[in-house]
Design a protein around this motif. Sequence first.
Motif, PDB file in Angstrom:
ATOM      1  N   MET A   1       0.871  -1.177   0.000  1.00  0.00           N
ATOM      2  CA  MET A   1       0.000   0.000   0.000  1.00  0.00           C
ATOM      3  C   MET A   1       0.906   1.224   0.000  1.00  0.00           C
ATOM      4  O   MET A   1       1.845   1.300   0.798  1.00  0.00           O
ATOM      5  CB  MET A   1      -0.853   0.043   1.262  1.00  0.00           C
ATOM      6  CG  MET A   1      -1.611  -1.217   1.564  1.00  0.00           C
ATOM      7  SD  MET A   1      -3.148  -1.301   0.674  1.00  0.00           S
ATOM      8  CE  MET A   1      -3.998   0.067   1.402  1.00  0.00           C
ATOM      9  N   LEU A   2       0.611   2.182  -0.848  1.00  0.00           N
ATOM     10  CA  LEU A   2       1.467   3.362  -0.945  1.00  0.00           C
ATOM     11  C   LEU A   2       0.895   4.541  -0.157  1.00  0.00           C
ATOM     12  O   LEU A   2      -0.299   4.813  -0.216  1.00  0.00           O
ATOM     13  CB  LEU A   2       1.607   3.795  -2.405  1.00  0.00           C
ATOM     14  CG  LEU A   2       2.212   2.784  -3.367  1.00  0.00           C
ATOM     15  CD1 LEU A   2       2.296   3.396  -4.761  1.00  0.00           C
ATOM     16  CD2 LEU A   2       3.583   2.332  -2.898  1.00  0.00           C
TER      17      LEU A   2
ATOM     18  N   ARG B   1       1.786  12.884   4.433  1.00  0.00           N
ATOM     19  CA  ARG B   1       1.997  12.627   5.857  1.00  0.00           C
ATOM     20  C   ARG B   1       0.766  11.987   6.476  1.00  0.00           C
ATOM     21  O   ARG B   1       0.853  11.109   7.309  1.00  0.00           O
ATOM     22  CB  ARG B   1       2.330  13.946   6.588  1.00  0.00           C
ATOM     23  CG  ARG B   1       3.707  14.486   6.289  1.00  0.00           C
ATOM     24  CD  ARG B   1       4.799  13.499   6.689  1.00  0.00           C
ATOM     25  NE  ARG B   1       4.642  13.057   8.070  1.00  0.00           N
ATOM     26  CZ  ARG B   1       5.136  13.676   9.133  1.00  0.00           C
ATOM     27  NH1 ARG B   1       5.839  14.763   8.974  1.00  0.00           N
ATOM     28  NH2 ARG B   1       4.938  13.198  10.338  1.00  0.00           N
ATOM     29  N   HIS B   2      -0.396  12.451   6.019  1.00  0.00           N
ATOM     30  CA  HIS B   2      -1.636  11.883   6.549  1.00  0.00           C
ATOM     31  C   HIS B   2      -1.741  10.400   6.201  1.00  0.00           C
ATOM     32  O   HIS B   2      -2.115   9.569   7.025  1.00  0.00           O
ATOM     33  CB  HIS B   2      -2.844  12.644   6.015  1.00  0.00           C
ATOM     34  CG  HIS B   2      -4.134  12.049   6.465  1.00  0.00           C
ATOM     35  ND1 HIS B   2      -4.637  12.287   7.718  1.00  0.00           N
ATOM     36  CD2 HIS B   2      -4.988  11.189   5.866  1.00  0.00           C
ATOM     37  CE1 HIS B   2      -5.761  11.606   7.862  1.00  0.00           C
ATOM     38  NE2 HIS B   2      -5.996  10.934   6.754  1.00  0.00           N
TER      39      HIS B   2
ATOM     40  N   ARG C   1       4.532  13.571  -9.321  1.00  0.00           N
ATOM     41  CA  ARG C   1       3.298  14.278  -8.974  1.00  0.00           C
ATOM     42  C   ARG C   1       2.653  13.620  -7.761  1.00  0.00           C
ATOM     43  O   ARG C   1       2.026  14.294  -6.948  1.00  0.00           O
ATOM     44  CB  ARG C   1       2.354  14.258 -10.174  1.00  0.00           C
ATOM     45  CG  ARG C   1       1.035  14.924  -9.886  1.00  0.00           C
ATOM     46  CD  ARG C   1       0.400  15.462 -11.158  1.00  0.00           C
ATOM     47  NE  ARG C   1      -0.985  15.814 -10.865  1.00  0.00           N
ATOM     48  CZ  ARG C   1      -2.009  15.009 -11.128  1.00  0.00           C
ATOM     49  NH1 ARG C   1      -1.814  13.850 -11.718  1.00  0.00           N
ATOM     50  NH2 ARG C   1      -3.226  15.386 -10.827  1.00  0.00           N
ATOM     51  N   LEU C   2       2.800  12.314  -7.653  1.00  0.00           N
ATOM     52  CA  LEU C   2       2.293  11.600  -6.487  1.00  0.00           C
ATOM     53  C   LEU C   2       3.494  10.991  -5.767  1.00  0.00           C
ATOM     54  O   LEU C   2       3.792   9.818  -5.948  1.00  0.00           O
ATOM     55  CB  LEU C   2       1.322  10.498  -6.912  1.00  0.00           C
ATOM     56  CG  LEU C   2       0.122  10.955  -7.731  1.00  0.00           C
ATOM     57  CD1 LEU C   2      -0.598   9.755  -8.329  1.00  0.00           C
ATOM     58  CD2 LEU C   2      -0.824  11.768  -6.872  1.00  0.00           C
TER      59      LEU C   2
ATOM     60  N   SER D   1      -2.611   2.020  -4.374  1.00  0.00           N
ATOM     61  CA  SER D   1      -2.440   3.403  -3.967  1.00  0.00           C
ATOM     62  C   SER D   1      -3.813   3.971  -3.607  1.00  0.00           C
ATOM     63  O   SER D   1      -4.541   4.427  -4.485  1.00  0.00           O
ATOM     64  CB  SER D   1      -1.806   4.186  -5.123  1.00  0.00           C
ATOM     65  OG  SER D   1      -2.059   5.555  -4.986  1.00  0.00           O
ATOM     66  N   PRO D   2      -4.199   3.888  -2.334  1.00  0.00           N
ATOM     67  CA  PRO D   2      -5.549   4.322  -1.967  1.00  0.00           C
ATOM     68  C   PRO D   2      -5.791   5.787  -2.316  1.00  0.00           C
ATOM     69  O   PRO D   2      -6.917   6.167  -2.633  1.00  0.00           O
ATOM     70  CB  PRO D   2      -5.598   4.116  -0.456  1.00  0.00           C
ATOM     71  CG  PRO D   2      -4.508   3.150  -0.152  1.00  0.00           C
ATOM     72  CD  PRO D   2      -3.448   3.394  -1.169  1.00  0.00           C
ATOM     73  N   GLY D   3      -4.732   6.599  -2.294  1.00  0.00           N
ATOM     74  CA  GLY D   3      -4.899   8.016  -2.602  1.00  0.00           C
ATOM     75  C   GLY D   3      -5.409   8.255  -4.012  1.00  0.00           C
ATOM     76  O   GLY D   3      -6.169   9.185  -4.264  1.00  0.00           O
ATOM     77  N   THR D   4      -4.996   7.411  -4.955  1.00  0.00           N
ATOM     78  CA  THR D   4      -5.410   7.604  -6.346  1.00  0.00           C
ATOM     79  C   THR D   4      -6.409   6.544  -6.787  1.00  0.00           C
ATOM     80  O   THR D   4      -7.005   6.671  -7.844  1.00  0.00           O
ATOM     81  CB  THR D   4      -4.203   7.488  -7.292  1.00  0.00           C
ATOM     82  OG1 THR D   4      -3.662   6.166  -7.155  1.00  0.00           O
ATOM     83  CG2 THR D   4      -3.139   8.493  -6.932  1.00  0.00           C
TER      84      THR D   4
END
Lengths: 87, 415
Positions: free
Chosen positions: B119-120, B124-125, B166-167, B276-279
């Motif tokens: 998992m990426l 910071r969060h 970018r990520l 990558s949960p963020g994307t």
Amino acid sequence: MLQIPCIHCGLRDESEFSCGGTSHMTRPGLEQSDQVWGEYLFFRDNPKGLHGERWRHSQGCGQWFNLVRNTVTHAIESVYAITDPPP
Amino acid sequence: MKYSAWQLLRGALSGQRHWPQAWRDASPKSRYDIIIVGGGGHGLASAYYLAKNHGITNVAVLERGWIGGGNTGRNTSIVRSNYLFPESARLYDFSLQLYEGLSQALNFNIMLSQRGLVMLAHSRHDLDAMSRWANAMRMNGIAAEILTRDEVGALAPALDLSPQARLPVLGGFAQRRAGTARHDAVAWGYARAASALGVDIIQNCEVVDFIKERGRVVGVNTSRGRIEAERVGIAAAGHSSVLAKLAGFRLPVTSYALQAMVSEPIKPVLDTVILSPGTGAYVSQSDKGEIVMGAMLDLFPSYAQRGSFAVKQAIIAATLELFPCFSRLNLMRQWAGIVDVVHDSSPIIGATPIPNLFINCGWGTGGFKAIPVGGWTLAHVLATGQNHPLAEAFQLERFVTGRLVDEAAASGIAH
């Protein structure tokens, strides 16, 4: 890509919109039972076929409106204002 | 026939023409002890465990199309148990444990490859949230390793780890026991093993109505005639609401299309699963060499089994931000499965409001990894009438009592 007819802005790409789920749900009174509230919050007809749903032109005019859309073909059968009764 | 090296060797002398049919394509009888509606992974596994664990072999699996042709053939074939809450951790880790022994148990190579899942964290969060998540897994007895950026880079050197990305990748965590399994083999392995124990697998058999007597389900009417049964189980994923309507109740389920796609096959470049949960990007490389990309739902109700181009574009954009080196690959295939999304992203395994009718649904975007435990627990409640302890927290009543198992924010993909 779906083309969705916003009642204010006309035909726009799906990516400008967000779907807000089933239309015409009536919020129960606070005195109602857990059963009634559970039904309201979570249980849905989830039809295979025509579905009345709310959409928001979130990347455009920002307004809500109603669609009747076929969940199998994605064909949009009717578009009407958020305060109008179902067709 | 038991599959073995000896049989392969024997076949080598006879042109490999001695292999029998893997499972019987049965015709429906008029009556069974138990009918399972839905011949995907969960339905076939339910039938197998009914026969294997409970000795109930007078069982039919009714499939509208062909077995494994629904979501079982329309996923990214990833197995993992990195869930947050104790109830989910127990459930999904039991599933992963069953997967670990499944090739042996079924005598069918399901090609389980425990290549790990990373998992990426991109902020910071994310780092804080993932530390909490990995620690929750450890508290639940499931190994998880918190990774620095360099450790992520060592596991997946093809990632863009430059500070200008970018990520930017700041770190993450890994579940080493996670991995991939061959989806068709899971369906066929369960089908073959269930069939060998006497289960009838009936294809092209659509349930058109439930037969009720005094409010209790006593059978089903199908496109191939009337079939009676003591008990009926539904394992129909995205079509659960359609069957529930036939039976006369509603579910807290909305059906969405979840799409995925593969590139042309290339040489080995990625030997772990990247999430990558963020994307929302979900990337792995299949044994054939294809880059497998999955991602977020198409966020409007759908039964169409095809994905929207807007979402496809977002999936590819997210993947290429992480792996710029994939930008010249051609896409080879794309597909979408209709998934049964529940508000808390946790399953429903147990009784329905209709006596004698039981259901396994609500796996949403994560049904493939849960096939063994979904089958195990549905078989248990069908055979005994009692919920399996692992399924106790996952009953329909929770949507009235409010005792949700809210993995919606925790299961790795925004949905």
